[in-house]
Write a protein that holds these residues in place. Structure first.
Motif, PDB file in Angstrom:
ATOM      1  N   SER A 174       0.823  -1.210   0.000  1.00  0.00           N
ATOM      2  CA  SER A 174       0.000   0.000   0.000  1.00  0.00           C
ATOM      3  C   SER A 174       0.859   1.263   0.000  1.00  0.00           C
ATOM      4  O   SER A 174       0.358   2.359  -0.252  1.00  0.00           O
ATOM      5  CB  SER A 174      -0.929   0.008   1.217  1.00  0.00           C
ATOM      6  N   GLU A 175       2.161   1.118   0.262  1.00  0.00           N
ATOM      7  CA  GLU A 175       3.068   2.265   0.316  1.00  0.00           C
ATOM      8  C   GLU A 175       3.979   2.362  -0.909  1.00  0.00           C
ATOM      9  O   GLU A 175       4.833   3.245  -0.980  1.00  0.00           O
ATOM     10  CB  GLU A 175       3.927   2.174   1.583  1.00  0.00           C
ATOM     11  N   VAL A 176       3.812   1.458  -1.888  1.00  0.00           N
ATOM     12  CA  VAL A 176       4.712   1.420  -3.042  1.00  0.00           C
ATOM     13  C   VAL A 176       4.423   2.572  -3.994  1.00  0.00           C
ATOM     14  O   VAL A 176       3.283   2.755  -4.447  1.00  0.00           O
ATOM     15  CB  VAL A 176       4.594   0.075  -3.776  1.00  0.00           C
ATOM     16  N   LEU A 177       5.446   3.336  -4.307  1.00  0.00           N
ATOM     17  CA  LEU A 177       5.334   4.467  -5.236  1.00  0.00           C
ATOM     18  C   LEU A 177       5.797   4.098  -6.642  1.00  0.00           C
ATOM     19  O   LEU A 177       5.413   4.737  -7.621  1.00  0.00           O
ATOM     20  CB  LEU A 177       6.184   5.641  -4.725  1.00  0.00           C
ATOM     21  N   GLY A 178       6.622   3.068  -6.740  1.00  0.00           N
ATOM     22  CA  GLY A 178       7.145   2.628  -8.018  1.00  0.00           C
ATOM     23  C   GLY A 178       8.186   1.554  -7.782  1.00  0.00           C
ATOM     24  O   GLY A 178       8.546   1.254  -6.645  1.00  0.00           O
ATOM     25  N   ALA A 179       8.680   0.941  -8.859  1.00  0.00           N
ATOM     26  CA  ALA A 179       9.672  -0.116  -8.701  1.00  0.00           C
ATOM     27  C   ALA A 179      10.441  -0.314  -9.995  1.00  0.00           C
ATOM     28  O   ALA A 179       9.922  -0.069 -11.090  1.00  0.00           O
ATOM     29  CB  ALA A 179       8.999  -1.424  -8.286  1.00  0.00           C
ATOM     30  N   ASP A 180      11.699  -0.762  -9.851  1.00  0.00           N
ATOM     31  CA  ASP A 180      12.520  -1.210 -10.968  1.00  0.00           C
ATOM     32  C   ASP A 180      12.945  -2.641 -10.664  1.00  0.00           C
ATOM     33  O   ASP A 180      13.479  -2.899  -9.573  1.00  0.00           O
ATOM     34  CB  ASP A 180      13.787  -0.352 -11.116  1.00  0.00           C
TER      35      ASP A 180
ATOM     36  N   GLU B 265       7.203 -10.676 -13.343  1.00  0.00           N
ATOM     37  CA  GLU B 265       6.344 -11.092 -12.228  1.00  0.00           C
ATOM     38  C   GLU B 265       6.786 -10.438 -10.922  1.00  0.00           C
ATOM     39  O   GLU B 265       5.952 -10.060 -10.092  1.00  0.00           O
ATOM     40  CB  GLU B 265       6.344 -12.614 -12.080  1.00  0.00           C
ATOM     41  N   THR B 266       8.085 -10.295 -10.722  1.00  0.00           N
ATOM     42  CA  THR B 266       8.563  -9.581  -9.534  1.00  0.00           C
ATOM     43  C   THR B 266       8.006  -8.162  -9.507  1.00  0.00           C
ATOM     44  O   THR B 266       7.571  -7.662  -8.466  1.00  0.00           O
ATOM     45  CB  THR B 266      10.101  -9.542  -9.510  1.00  0.00           C
ATOM     46  N   LEU B 267       8.017  -7.511 -10.680  1.00  0.00           N
ATOM     47  CA  LEU B 267       7.493  -6.144 -10.780  1.00  0.00           C
ATOM     48  C   LEU B 267       6.026  -6.094 -10.367  1.00  0.00           C
ATOM     49  O   LEU B 267       5.617  -5.229  -9.574  1.00  0.00           O
ATOM     50  CB  LEU B 267       7.663  -5.622 -12.206  1.00  0.00           C
ATOM     51  N   PHE B 268       5.220  -7.010 -10.873  1.00  0.00           N
ATOM     52  CA  PHE B 268       3.795  -7.000 -10.554  1.00  0.00           C
ATOM     53  C   PHE B 268       3.527  -7.426  -9.118  1.00  0.00           C
ATOM     54  O   PHE B 268       2.526  -6.998  -8.522  1.00  0.00           O
ATOM     55  CB  PHE B 268       3.025  -7.889 -11.541  1.00  0.00           C
ATOM     56  N   THR B 269       4.406  -8.230  -8.544  1.00  0.00           N
ATOM     57  CA  THR B 269       4.225  -8.639  -7.151  1.00  0.00           C
ATOM     58  C   THR B 269       4.239  -7.431  -6.227  1.00  0.00           C
ATOM     59  O   THR B 269       3.473  -7.359  -5.259  1.00  0.00           O
ATOM     60  CB  THR B 269       5.308  -9.638  -6.739  1.00  0.00           C
ATOM     61  N   VAL B 270       5.099  -6.455  -6.518  1.00  0.00           N
ATOM     62  CA  VAL B 270       5.176  -5.273  -5.644  1.00  0.00           C
ATOM     63  C   VAL B 270       4.260  -4.137  -6.103  1.00  0.00           C
ATOM     64  O   VAL B 270       3.739  -3.386  -5.272  1.00  0.00           O
ATOM     65  CB  VAL B 270       6.628  -4.757  -5.515  1.00  0.00           C
TER      66      VAL B 270
ATOM     67  N   VAL C 174       4.937   4.527 -11.841  1.00  0.00           N
ATOM     68  CA  VAL C 174       5.734   3.988 -12.938  1.00  0.00           C
ATOM     69  C   VAL C 174       6.565   2.814 -12.432  1.00  0.00           C
ATOM     70  O   VAL C 174       7.214   2.897 -11.383  1.00  0.00           O
ATOM     71  CB  VAL C 174       6.658   5.056 -13.553  1.00  0.00           C
ATOM     72  N   GLY C 175       6.548   1.718 -13.174  1.00  0.00           N
ATOM     73  CA  GLY C 175       7.375   0.557 -12.864  1.00  0.00           C
ATOM     74  C   GLY C 175       8.154   0.150 -14.096  1.00  0.00           C
ATOM     75  O   GLY C 175       7.628   0.216 -15.216  1.00  0.00           O
ATOM     76  N   THR C 176       9.408  -0.253 -13.920  1.00  0.00           N
ATOM     77  CA  THR C 176      10.222  -0.641 -15.068  1.00  0.00           C
ATOM     78  C   THR C 176      10.789  -2.039 -14.874  1.00  0.00           C
ATOM     79  O   THR C 176      11.075  -2.470 -13.754  1.00  0.00           O
ATOM     80  CB  THR C 176      11.400   0.334 -15.294  1.00  0.00           C
TER      81      THR C 176
ATOM     82  N   TYR D 268      18.979 -11.643 -10.501  1.00  0.00           N
ATOM     83  CA  TYR D 268      17.595 -11.224 -10.289  1.00  0.00           C
ATOM     84  C   TYR D 268      17.550 -10.234  -9.134  1.00  0.00           C
ATOM     85  O   TYR D 268      18.271 -10.388  -8.149  1.00  0.00           O
ATOM     86  CB  TYR D 268      16.719 -12.434  -9.930  1.00  0.00           C
ATOM     87  N   GLY D 269      16.679  -9.229  -9.236  1.00  0.00           N
ATOM     88  CA  GLY D 269      16.557  -8.291  -8.134  1.00  0.00           C
ATOM     89  C   GLY D 269      15.772  -7.057  -8.522  1.00  0.00           C
ATOM     90  O   GLY D 269      15.003  -7.050  -9.487  1.00  0.00           O
ATOM     91  N   GLY D 270      16.001  -5.992  -7.762  1.00  0.00           N
ATOM     92  CA  GLY D 270      15.300  -4.752  -8.059  1.00  0.00           C
ATOM     93  C   GLY D 270      15.300  -3.818  -6.870  1.00  0.00           C
ATOM     94  O   GLY D 270      15.882  -4.088  -5.816  1.00  0.00           O
ATOM     95  N   THR D 271      14.633  -2.701  -7.073  1.00  0.00           N
ATOM     96  CA  THR D 271      14.452  -1.696  -6.023  1.00  0.00           C
ATOM     97  C   THR D 271      12.986  -1.281  -6.001  1.00  0.00           C
ATOM     98  O   THR D 271      12.394  -1.017  -7.051  1.00  0.00           O
ATOM     99  CB  THR D 271      15.315  -0.446  -6.284  1.00  0.00           C
ATOM    100  N   VAL D 272      12.421  -1.239  -4.805  1.00  0.00           N
ATOM    101  CA  VAL D 272      11.042  -0.792  -4.626  1.00  0.00           C
ATOM    102  C   VAL D 272      11.078   0.558  -3.920  1.00  0.00           C
ATOM    103  O   VAL D 272      11.722   0.700  -2.867  1.00  0.00           O
ATOM    104  CB  VAL D 272      10.221  -1.795  -3.798  1.00  0.00           C
ATOM    105  N   PHE D 273      10.420   1.533  -4.497  1.00  0.00           N
ATOM    106  CA  PHE D 273      10.376   2.876  -3.930  1.00  0.00           C
ATOM    107  C   PHE D 273       9.071   3.029  -3.154  1.00  0.00           C
ATOM    108  O   PHE D 273       7.988   2.886  -3.714  1.00  0.00           O
ATOM    109  CB  PHE D 273      10.475   3.919  -5.049  1.00  0.00           C
TER     110      PHE D 273
END
Length: 334
Positions: free
Chosen positions: A184-190, A213-218, A246-248, A259-264
């Motif tokens: 509920s606090e996610v502003l975006g993700a890469d 799928e990782t992108l859509f999970t967050v 925006v998610g990339t 595999y990985g990423g950053t969630v803002f």
């Protein structure tokens, strides 16, 4: 007297064993509790052996609730060389783990209670899923759920028709760090993952699906449109959600696979990774087999594939903006 005492002990042990079985279920011919027998379709992927090793281990986790792989139909891809050449070796591996090899899906369905559809070739999934759904058996479909958005929609429509909930997910849905994300606090993700290409599948369906799928999970559902940058080594897909977030996704084809990423988020950034293995996914599969409750909704899985199909269309149009609604409309008319 000694013989009478031994006889009494034997009868007591037999009675206790019978009581235990009456409380927990009856044993099938395979020695596995009826209702807990898993069948695998497709031994052309390492997922088949990985799942079987975890489920059939002598010290299997109690959270797996006694589910065992008891039978498998080996036929997976018929023309993807990297998959076809694996079948003989993986067949021998699962046989050593106590799995019976059968000659058809129909034969498999007569011997199992639930199904892992593991065939690596998504082009076969609709054809292989239909008899399972008609038989009314719960089924996990490994990635990709299909090799086209049209087939993905058709599989879920068939599941609705036969009133059998199905579950599909990548193990990257459970990458480390995700458990600490308040969605509920996610502003975006890469996010990023390998995006190796296979000529028989749309570009991201074959391997890029894991990072998507990782992108859509967050981020959750609600993606409105995408733009894609593509070259021989890299794909970058930018998704814009209906609420403006925006998610990339970055798909790589050079360097070390990772595999990985950053969630803002509103409270700071969360780093995702490393990969967390198959056990978390398998626990959710078993819960689904036991309850029929799907951890990932059909709507979310279909949107993931619409995102990737829209990315392919954007590539064909040199990076132009493509809406998910447009590709969904086309898929439903096919």
């Amino acid at each position: 007297m000694a013989s009478n005492l031994n006889r009494r002990k034997f009868l007591q042990a037999t009675a206790l064993t019978g009581l235990g079985l009456s409380l927990s279920g009856r044993l099938s011919a395979s020695g596995t509790l009826a209702g807990k027998r898993i069948g695998i379709i497709g031994l052309d992927t390492s997922h088949s052996t990985a799942f079987t090793k975890l489920l059939n281990a002598a010290d299997a986790a109690p959270e797996l609730m006694g589910y065992k792989v008891t039978a498998a139909y080996p036929q997976g891809s018929k023309d993807i060389e990297s998959s076809v050449k694996r079948i003989p070796g993986y067949t021998e591996e699962v046989k050593k783990l106590g799995v019976e090899i059968v000659g058809s899906i129909q034969e498999l369905l007569g011997k199992v209670d639930v199904v892992l559809l593991e065939t690596n070739d998504g082009r076969l999934h609709l054809e292989q899923a239909l008899p399972v759904l008609k038989a009314g058996k719960r089924m996990f479909i490994d990635k990709p759920v299909a090799a086209s958005l049209t087939d993905a929609v058709a599989i879920y429509e068939a599941a609705k028709k036969y009133q059998v909930p199905i579950f599909s997910a990548s193990s990257l849905r459970y990458i480390k760090g995700i458990e600490g994300v308040n969605k509920s606090e996610v502003l975006g993700a890469d996010t990023f993952s390998p995006a190796v290409l296979e000529k028989t599948h749309p570009d991201l369906f074959w391997y890029g699906v894991h990072g998507v799928e990782t992108l859509f999970t967050v981020m959750g559902t609600g993606c409105k449109q995408v733009n894609r940058i593509h070259n021989d080594t890299t794909d970058i897909v930018v998704g814009t959600w209906q609420d403006g977030r925006v998610g990339t996704f970055r798909g790589t084809r050079t360097g070390k696979h990772d595999y990985g990423g950053t969630v803002f988020t509103q409270k700071g950034n969360v780093v995702l990774g490393p990969y967390n293995g198959y056990q978390p996914l398998l626990l959710d599969i078993v819960k689904y087999f036991e309850t029929g409750a799907v951890p990932v909704t059909p709507e979310e899985t279909i949107e993931i594939f619409a995102f990737m199909e829209a990315a392919d269309e954007s590539k064909r149009r040199n990076g132009a903006t493509v809406t998910l609604e447009s590709v969904m409309t086309k898929a439903r008319k096919s």
